[in-house]
Design a protein around this motif. Structure first.
Motif, PDB file in Angstrom:
ATOM      1  N   VAL A 137     -13.401  33.422 -19.543  1.00 24.41           N
ATOM      2  CA  VAL A 137     -13.789  33.237 -21.160  1.00 24.41           C
ATOM      3  C   VAL A 137     -12.474  32.478 -21.535  1.00 24.41           C
ATOM      4  N   LYS A 138     -12.673  31.831 -22.783  1.00 26.34           N
ATOM      5  CA  LYS A 138     -11.806  31.053 -23.529  1.00 26.34           C
ATOM      6  C   LYS A 138     -11.353  31.700 -24.911  1.00 26.34           C
ATOM      7  N   LEU A 139      -9.989  31.875 -25.026  1.00 17.93           N
ATOM      8  CA  LEU A 139      -9.508  32.385 -26.088  1.00 17.93           C
ATOM      9  C   LEU A 139      -8.699  31.124 -26.809  1.00 17.93           C
ATOM     10  N   SER A 140      -9.037  30.927 -28.110  1.00 20.23           N
ATOM     11  CA  SER A 140      -8.321  29.925 -28.852  1.00 20.23           C
ATOM     12  C   SER A 140      -7.763  30.421 -30.054  1.00 20.23           C
ATOM     13  N   ALA A 141      -6.679  30.050 -30.575  1.00 18.09           N
ATOM     14  CA  ALA A 141      -6.167  30.515 -31.846  1.00 18.09           C
ATOM     15  C   ALA A 141      -5.396  29.176 -32.521  1.00 18.09           C
ATOM     16  N   GLY A 142      -5.449  29.385 -33.902  1.00 15.62           N
ATOM     17  CA  GLY A 142      -4.842  28.433 -34.623  1.00 15.62           C
ATOM     18  C   GLY A 142      -5.639  27.781 -35.782  1.00 15.62           C
ATOM     19  N   SER A 143      -5.098  26.810 -36.385  1.00 14.97           N
ATOM     20  CA  SER A 143      -5.851  25.806 -37.241  1.00 14.97           C
ATOM     21  C   SER A 143      -5.484  24.455 -37.326  1.00 14.97           C
ATOM     22  N   ALA A 144      -5.901  23.718 -38.384  1.00 11.86           N
ATOM     23  CA  ALA A 144      -5.500  22.108 -38.174  1.00 11.86           C
ATOM     24  C   ALA A 144      -4.021  22.145 -38.381  1.00 11.86           C
ATOM     25  N   GLN A 145      -3.454  23.024 -39.587  1.00 10.58           N
ATOM     26  CA  GLN A 145      -2.142  22.715 -39.867  1.00 10.58           C
ATOM     27  C   GLN A 145      -1.021  23.515 -39.128  1.00 10.58           C
ATOM     28  N   THR A 146      -1.576  24.492 -38.045  1.00  7.08           N
ATOM     29  CA  THR A 146      -0.450  24.883 -37.045  1.00  7.08           C
ATOM     30  C   THR A 146      -0.788  24.642 -35.725  1.00  7.08           C
ATOM     31  N   GLY A 147      -1.854  23.704 -35.397  1.00  3.92           N
ATOM     32  CA  GLY A 147      -2.150  23.230 -34.143  1.00  3.92           C
ATOM     33  C   GLY A 147      -3.020  24.371 -33.443  1.00  3.92           C
ATOM     34  N   ILE A 148      -3.822  24.205 -32.425  1.00  7.55           N
ATOM     35  CA  ILE A 148      -4.435  25.117 -31.902  1.00  7.55           C
ATOM     36  C   ILE A 148      -4.199  25.472 -30.438  1.00  7.55           C
ATOM     37  N   ASP A 149      -4.120  26.524 -30.157  1.00  5.43           N
ATOM     38  CA  ASP A 149      -3.706  26.861 -28.441  1.00  5.43           C
ATOM     39  C   ASP A 149      -4.867  27.389 -28.024  1.00  5.43           C
ATOM     40  N   THR A 150      -5.001  27.243 -26.558  1.00  3.69           N
ATOM     41  CA  THR A 150      -6.090  27.717 -26.009  1.00  3.69           C
ATOM     42  C   THR A 150      -5.847  27.996 -24.757  1.00  3.69           C
ATOM     43  N   LYS A 151      -6.417  29.370 -24.167  1.00  5.34           N
ATOM     44  CA  LYS A 151      -6.380  29.893 -22.947  1.00  5.34           C
ATOM     45  C   LYS A 151      -7.470  30.259 -22.088  1.00  5.34           C
ATOM     46  N   THR A 152      -7.555  29.664 -20.994  1.00  4.30           N
ATOM     47  CA  THR A 152      -8.878  30.474 -20.165  1.00  4.30           C
ATOM     48  C   THR A 152      -8.341  31.521 -19.363  1.00  4.30           C
ATOM     49  N   ILE A 153      -9.419  32.514 -19.567  1.00  5.77           N
ATOM     50  CA  ILE A 153      -8.801  33.930 -18.925  1.00  5.77           C
ATOM     51  C   ILE A 153     -10.003  34.304 -17.903  1.00  5.77           C
ATOM     52  N   THR A 154      -9.703  34.364 -16.567  1.00  9.74           N
ATOM     53  CA  THR A 154     -10.502  35.002 -15.430  1.00  9.74           C
ATOM     54  C   THR A 154     -10.641  36.539 -15.736  1.00  9.74           C
ATOM     55  N   LEU A 155     -11.851  36.979 -15.752  1.00  3.39           N
ATOM     56  CA  LEU A 155     -12.202  38.165 -15.928  1.00  3.39           C
ATOM     57  C   LEU A 155     -12.076  38.961 -14.712  1.00  3.39           C
ATOM     58  N   LYS A 156     -11.804  40.301 -14.709  1.00  3.27           N
ATOM     59  CA  LYS A 156     -11.414  41.043 -13.413  1.00  3.27           C
ATOM     60  C   LYS A 156     -12.621  42.127 -13.227  1.00  3.27           C
TER      61      LYS A 156
END
Length: 552
Positions: free
Chosen positions: A533-552
């Motif tokens: 799955v992909k988790l993203s967090a942020g906004s235009a004025q903070t930048g957006i960080d994204t992580k790809t997470i492998t489910l177990k």
């Protein structure tokens, strides 16, 4: 090395690069045409980092330029607006905005500046009112704030019928002083070239007026000349109705609309830096509960006033503390609009103030100065200018004046623009310090990061995911005011699934109003399925960080 220590080292490297990595032979301030030529040259030379666009035309048909600096996904990197020319009297403001772009681009091949431009966007608006600033370069020079639109400043049904006249033929509009027993002005005891207002109970003896004649014979001098709309008095917050230069209603002119339209489309702006007459950097705006609680807001909210104080302290550490400074806030101003109606962190500074005059120790040299008992700042500035060979003053000379027959009339005083702008030889040092401050502000930007990511199997094909949504910056992800206006975009946390994956618990999408600098919001999800799955967090004025997470 700790994260904070690494950040300090990075910003120090950038500052040293900018200080020593750029030099340019230049003798004086630049006109709007020279600014245009330089902007076009920068956009060609640094085409991968600098995008130049005209965002509109002034009332007189001149381009209003915006230079965007950055690389990568510039629309989703935290951004700072650097604006000059909002007040036409401050020609230094256009120079400082342009020099910021020049120095940053000249250093762009170093790793530290490359990284800065890959994570931060800068919108440079060097001259938003070119008609006003270009009066500095005109054959008749006078300090002008208005644009090219004809206005009826004295509201008598005629436009521009009582402007300035150059009575002594020097190409400069200065002042006249008229010996008159009814006058409210007098000569300074410390230096009779400087005029001061007589105190209550004192005899003045002089009229003190702008250079010219009373063309419309209404008893006022030069009250309805070229006129025009002052960009820095014609915006929406606390609009000064019926004041000369403000216009009939807010944002009535092409220059204002062009700039505001451009900025309202830039969701990534977190802060503005405006060079001009407004000032909340030399002295921050203090929190006033009464002003901040009015239905039509007149004062900063508490958290934003605290942020202003913090940024102001950093400004003083870099630029130097200005003793006795007070915040300058004006109705219809651009800096003020940036906070009250754009809901961003908004900072203003004139960038320069009159230097201190130090009385010489030598008794012979000291004897030529009369005591400045009133500590008159004009007297000290004139003495400083003469001691440093800066020609900023027109000596008083008698003229014949048609409105004052038989009276002694003299023309003189400060040269136009001299009270508002440093001698050009000082600009390089001023620019270096202002650039360091802007980069310091960039290092304080809100930065949303996904930290402390934990992934564990809980059985039955389900995975628990826990993460901290962390603001790695100093400033909150949005102002307190933005939380109330709901115009600035909130931090968006989103879990993106594929195929048959499903969220058993937790929010697929969550909006977080604001995260203070150094603070976090902990979130967790229970996801059923396999793959990633992909988790993203942020906004235009903070930048957006994204992580790809492998489910177990």
């Amino acid at each position: 090395m700790s994260k904070k220590a690494g950040a300090r080292l990075l910003i120090t490297t950038i500052l040293l690069t900018l200080t020593y990595g750029f030099s340019q032979a230049q003798a004086d301030y630049r006109s709007s045409q020279q600014i245009t030529t330089q902007l076009q040259s920068l956009s060609r030379q640094y085409s991968s980092l600098a995008k130049l666009q005209t965002i509109g035309k002034s009332d007189g048909g001149k381009d209003i330029w915006a230079l965007t600096l950055g690389s990568g996904d510039i629309d989703n990197h935290p951004a700072i607006v650097v604006a000059g020319g909002v007040d036409g009297q401050y020609v230094v403001s256009t120079e400082l905005a342009l020099k910021f772009a020049e120095q940053l681009l000249a250093s762009s091949q170093t790793d530290s500046v490359k990284n800065l431009l890959a994570t931060t966007t800068f919108y440079v608006l060097p001259n938003v009112n070119p008609e006003a600033t270009d009066q500095f370069f005109a054959s008749l020079k006078y300090a002008r704030t208005g644009n090219g639109r004809a206005t009826d400043d004295d509201r008598d049904g005629q436009n521009g019928e009582d402007g300035y006249e150059d009575l002594n033929g020097d190409g400069l509009v200065t002042m006249i002083r008229v010996e008159d027993p009814t006058g409210a002005w007098k000569k300074s005891e410390a230096d009779d070239r400087i005029m001061v207002k007589a105190a209550d109970g004192e005899t003045g003896g002089y009229l003190y007026l702008t250079e010219g004649v009373d063309n419309d014979k209404d008893g006022a001098f030069n009250e309805d000349g070229t006129g025009g709309i002052n960009f820095n008095n014609s915006l929406t917050w606390d609009f000064p109705y019926f004041q000369p230069g403000a216009g009939d209603f807010p944002v009535a002119d092409k220059e204002n609309r062009a700039v505001l339209d451009f900025l309202f489309e830039r969701w990534n702006v977190f802060a503005l830096v405006t060079f001009g007459s407004s000032d909340n950097l030399n002295a921050p705006i203090k929190y006033n509960a009464g002003e901040a609680s009015k239905r039509v807001l007149k004062g900063m909210l508490k958290a934003d006033a605290d942020a202003n104080a913090l940024v102001s302290k950093n400004y003083a550490d870099i630029v130097g503390k200005k003793e006795g400074a007070q915040p300058v806030v004006q109705g219809g101003g651009f800096m003020e609009w940036g906070y009250f109606h754009y809901a961003r962190y908004s900072f203003g500074t004139p960038a320069w103030s009159w230097p201190e005059f130090k009385m010489p120790e030598d008794s012979v040299a000291k004897a030529k100065y009369k005591p400045n008992k009133d500590k008159n700042k004009e007297v000290d500035y004139l003495r400083w200018a003469e001691a440093n060979n800066h020609d900023l003053f027109v000596e008083w000379k008698p003229v014949n004046h048609p409105d004052f027959p038989g009276k002694k009339v003299e023309v003189g005083s400060w040269k136009p623009f001299a009270p508002y702008n440093p001698p050009f030889s000082l600009v390089a040092d001023i620019s270096d310090k202002q650039n360091k401050f802007i980069l310091k502000l960039a290092s304080m930007k809100p930065q949303v990061k996904i930290e402390n990511l934990a992934v564990e199997s809980v059985g039955k094909g389900m995975t628990r995911i826990t993460a901290d949504i962390f603001n790695a910056g100093t400033l909150a992800t949005m102002t307190e005011l933005a939380q109330k206006t709901r115009w600035v975009r909130m931090t968006k946390v989103e879990m993106t699934l594929t195929g048959s994956q499903q969220i058993v618990s937790g929010d697929k999408v969550k909006l977080i109003s604001s995260i203070d600098g150094g603070d976090k919001v902990t979130m967790s999800w229970l996801v059923k399925g396999s793959g990633s799955v992909k988790l993203s967090a942020g906004s235009a004025q903070t930048g957006i960080d994204t992580k790809t997470i492998t489910l177990k």
